[in-house]
Design a protein around this motif. Structure first.
Motif, PDB file in Angstrom:
ATOM      1  N   CYS A  15      10.613   3.238  -1.515  1.00 28.28           N
ATOM      2  CA  CYS A  15       9.901   3.195  -0.318  1.00 28.28           C
ATOM      3  C   CYS A  15       9.429   4.560   0.359  1.00 28.28           C
ATOM      4  O   CYS A  15       8.654   5.428   0.764  1.00 28.28           O
ATOM      5  CB  CYS A  15       9.595   1.812   0.842  1.00 28.28           C
ATOM      6  N   LYS A  16      10.933   4.866   0.469  1.00 23.42           N
ATOM      7  CA  LYS A  16      11.515   6.053   1.432  1.00 23.42           C
ATOM      8  C   LYS A  16      10.973   7.352   0.724  1.00 23.42           C
ATOM      9  O   LYS A  16      10.939   9.027   1.112  1.00 23.42           O
ATOM     10  CB  LYS A  16      12.887   6.056   1.793  1.00 23.42           C
ATOM     11  N   THR A  17      11.683   7.395  -0.746  1.00 23.61           N
ATOM     12  CA  THR A  17      11.302   8.799  -1.428  1.00 23.61           C
ATOM     13  C   THR A  17      10.010   8.709  -2.147  1.00 23.61           C
ATOM     14  O   THR A  17       9.728   9.993  -2.377  1.00 23.61           O
ATOM     15  CB  THR A  17      13.165   9.089  -2.274  1.00 23.61           C
ATOM     16  N   CYS A  30       4.910  -1.188   2.193  1.00 15.65           N
ATOM     17  CA  CYS A  30       5.553   0.189   2.339  1.00 15.65           C
ATOM     18  C   CYS A  30       4.628   1.080   3.010  1.00 15.65           C
ATOM     19  O   CYS A  30       3.487   1.405   2.538  1.00 15.65           O
ATOM     20  CB  CYS A  30       5.782   0.974   0.945  1.00 15.65           C
ATOM     21  N   LEU A  31       4.999   1.871   3.664  1.00 15.52           N
ATOM     22  CA  LEU A  31       3.621   2.312   5.190  1.00 15.52           C
ATOM     23  C   LEU A  31       4.208   3.720   5.895  1.00 15.52           C
ATOM     24  O   LEU A  31       4.982   3.953   5.880  1.00 15.52           O
ATOM     25  CB  LEU A  31       3.767   1.538   6.456  1.00 15.52           C
ATOM     26  N   ALA A  58      -2.960   6.243  15.436  1.00 17.74           N
ATOM     27  CA  ALA A  58      -2.591   5.496  16.020  1.00 17.74           C
ATOM     28  C   ALA A  58      -2.622   3.811  15.669  1.00 17.74           C
ATOM     29  O   ALA A  58      -1.802   3.023  15.415  1.00 17.74           O
ATOM     30  CB  ALA A  58      -2.548   4.637  17.765  1.00 17.74           C
ATOM     31  N   PRO A  59      -4.155   3.016  15.707  1.00 17.37           N
ATOM     32  CA  PRO A  59      -3.442   2.129  15.398  1.00 17.37           C
ATOM     33  C   PRO A  59      -4.165   1.924  13.837  1.00 17.37           C
ATOM     34  O   PRO A  59      -4.181   0.187  13.345  1.00 17.37           O
ATOM     35  CB  PRO A  59      -5.526   0.950  16.050  1.00 17.37           C
ATOM     36  N   GLN A  60      -4.251   2.643  13.061  1.00 14.13           N
ATOM     37  CA  GLN A  60      -4.343   2.958  11.094  1.00 14.13           C
ATOM     38  C   GLN A  60      -3.028   2.376  10.550  1.00 14.13           C
ATOM     39  O   GLN A  60      -2.278   2.442  11.233  1.00 14.13           O
ATOM     40  CB  GLN A  60      -4.651   3.694  10.556  1.00 14.13           C
ATOM     41  N   VAL A  61      -3.171   1.555  10.030  1.00 15.99           N
ATOM     42  CA  VAL A  61      -1.887   1.460   8.937  1.00 15.99           C
ATOM     43  C   VAL A  61      -2.273   2.243   7.520  1.00 15.99           C
ATOM     44  O   VAL A  61      -3.295   2.016   6.754  1.00 15.99           O
ATOM     45  CB  VAL A  61      -1.841  -0.247   8.766  1.00 15.99           C
ATOM     46  N   HIS A  62      -1.629   3.041   7.563  1.00 15.67           N
ATOM     47  CA  HIS A  62      -1.576   3.840   6.422  1.00 15.67           C
ATOM     48  C   HIS A  62       0.533   3.358   5.631  1.00 15.67           C
ATOM     49  O   HIS A  62       0.763   3.814   5.929  1.00 15.67           O
ATOM     50  CB  HIS A  62      -0.995   5.116   6.754  1.00 15.67           C
ATOM     51  N   PHE A  63      -0.732   3.046   3.752  1.00  6.86           N
ATOM     52  CA  PHE A  63       0.963   2.792   3.446  1.00  6.86           C
ATOM     53  C   PHE A  63       0.516   4.011   2.063  1.00  6.86           C
ATOM     54  O   PHE A  63      -0.267   5.003   2.188  1.00  6.86           O
ATOM     55  CB  PHE A  63      -0.647   1.693   1.705  1.00  6.86           C
ATOM     56  N   ALA A  64       1.369   3.899   1.430  1.00  2.00           N
ATOM     57  CA  ALA A  64       2.427   4.662   1.507  1.00  2.00           C
ATOM     58  C   ALA A  64       3.358   3.660  -0.094  1.00  2.00           C
ATOM     59  O   ALA A  64       3.099   2.823  -0.652  1.00  2.00           O
ATOM     60  CB  ALA A  64       3.691   4.962   2.476  1.00  2.00           C
TER      61      ALA A  64
END
Length: 407
Positions: free
Chosen positions: A99-101, A176-177, A6-12
């Motif tokens: 970002c989405k793909t 992008c997350l 929940a609190p973490q930000v996961h970059f993509a």
């Protein structure tokens, strides 16, 4: 609910918060070199396999190797350049669609490679079990296997396609997350644990088991020379495909370590180093450049085909007209301007063949003249009845003729 997600930000999409200018320059340059080398190598491998498929019926192992090279080519064409561009910039500037793909496409290709490796290990075991037997598999079956591999890879990475989104950070810059909604956090918590087992551990473990069994079959000595040659060939094939699998496992493992580290990071725990995350990305793309090198170094068939392709590209040049016309008379003989074709010569020889017996007879007549007395003797002998040949008692007639001559 799993509070670690929940609190973490996961970059993509390859975007990572980094402050080092060196990494911003080194990683894109390294990915550029990897892309150029990998594109050239995979293009050669795909060209060789397609040429072999045109000459004869494609085999299952060659089709699976083609699938591996195709996945590598897609990664180097689309995923690696976008990662290099995202890593060289602090904020995300590649748009919503990329970002989405980006993550979904990357993981789909890597999962397809992993599943294809397991299938090619099974095919290698089947070949090593009986190398002399020609196993014919229909083209529709091969296409169905390849399509099933890509479908499983796509479905397994579907959450990454769904949850990647473009968001704004607290500083106001876009990023992008992987934005996991609250109802799906429990599912995502289970997914991040099962996904490495599904696309990394299970396929590669299965592949290693099949390669171990195939290598054991290759160690058995054959009684005939042909069987021994087939076993040597199957052993080389097994070692080559095993090398590809080991390369995939070793160079992809750091990426999964960083995956588990990032997704199970606690708020008070240490974050993965920036250099470690960058190196894991580079190693993962290096696999796509290493596979063609393994094929060309360890397969005699690929090596000979590559040499032929290289000769066609480098040595097939039209010679100038002056080189063909100017021939020094002191060093070589002067060739005639036009060389007659062999067809008229053969036709003339065929026309002269019927006249040869007549010429021989005329020569014999010229060399051996016949005298008139001898000719009259043989004419009378041929015209006389052949009674003596049928006389059963020729010796009595000889005595009578002798007595008549004495009187």
């Amino acid at each position: 609910m799993n509070s670690s997600l929940a609190p973490q930000v996961h970059f993509a999409g390859g975007s990572q918060p980094h402050d080092s200018r060196e990494w911003k320059a080194v990683i894109p340059a390294l990915l550029g070199v990897i892309c150029l080398a990998g594109l050239a190598g995979n293009a050669c491998v795909i060209g060789i396999l397609l040429c072999n498929a045109r000459r004869g019926k494609p085999s299952l192992i060659h089709s699976l190797i083609l699938n591996l090279s195709l996945a590598d080519l897609l990664l180097l064409l689309f995923a690696a350049p976008l990662r290099a561009a995202a890593y060289s910039r602090g904020a995300w500037t590649l748009g919503w669609f990329v970002c989405k793909t980006s993550d979904g496409f990357l993981h789909t290709c890597m999962a397809a490679k992993s599943l294809t490796t397991a299938v090619v290990a099974k095919a290698c075991f089947m070949y090593a079990s009986n190398p002399a037997k020609q196993v014919s598999i229909e083209t529709r079956t091969i296409c169905a296997v390849l399509l099933a591999t890509w479908l499983v890879a796509l479905v397994s990475s579907l959450p990454l396609w769904l949850f990647s989104a473009l968001r704004e950070l607290a500083a106001g810059s876009p990023a992008c997350l992987v934005a996991v909604p609250a109802p799906a956090r429990e599912f995502m918590a289970a997914f991040v644990k099962l996904y490495p087992l599904l696309v990394f551990c299970a396929p590669l473990l299965c592949a290693f088991l099949y390669f171990w069994r195939a290598y054991g079959r290759c160690q058995r000595r054959g009684t005939k020379t042909q069987n021994l040659r087939n076993q040597i060939r199957s052993r080389r094939l097994t070692i080559m495909l095993l090398s590809v699998t080991v390369t995939l496992a070793v160079m992809w493992l750091p990426e999964w370590i960083s995956w588990l580290w990032v997704w199970h990071l606690k708020p008070t725990g240490p974050s993965p180093p920036e250099g470690f995350l960058a190196v894991t990305q580079a190693l993962m793309f290096t696999i796509s450049s290493a596979n063609p090198l393994i094929f060309l170094m360890m397969s005699e068939e690929f090596r000979e085909a590559f040499k032929g392709l290289w000769k066609r590209l480098t040595l097939k040049k039209p010679l100038p007209a002056t080189d063909n016309q100017e021939i020094p008379a002191a060093n070589s003989e002067v060739l005639p301007d036009s060389v007659p074709s062999p067809e008229p010569v053969i036709a003339e020889q065929e026309k002269e063949l019927p006249a040869a017996p007549q010429a021989l007879e005329s020569l014999e007549k010229k060399e051996m003249p016949v005298f008139p007395d001898v000719e009259q003797f043989w004419h009378d002998r041929e015209a006389a009845p052949d009674a003596q040949d049928n006389d059963p008692i020729p010796w009595e007639h000889e005595e009578q003729e002798t007595a008549g001559c004495d009187q």
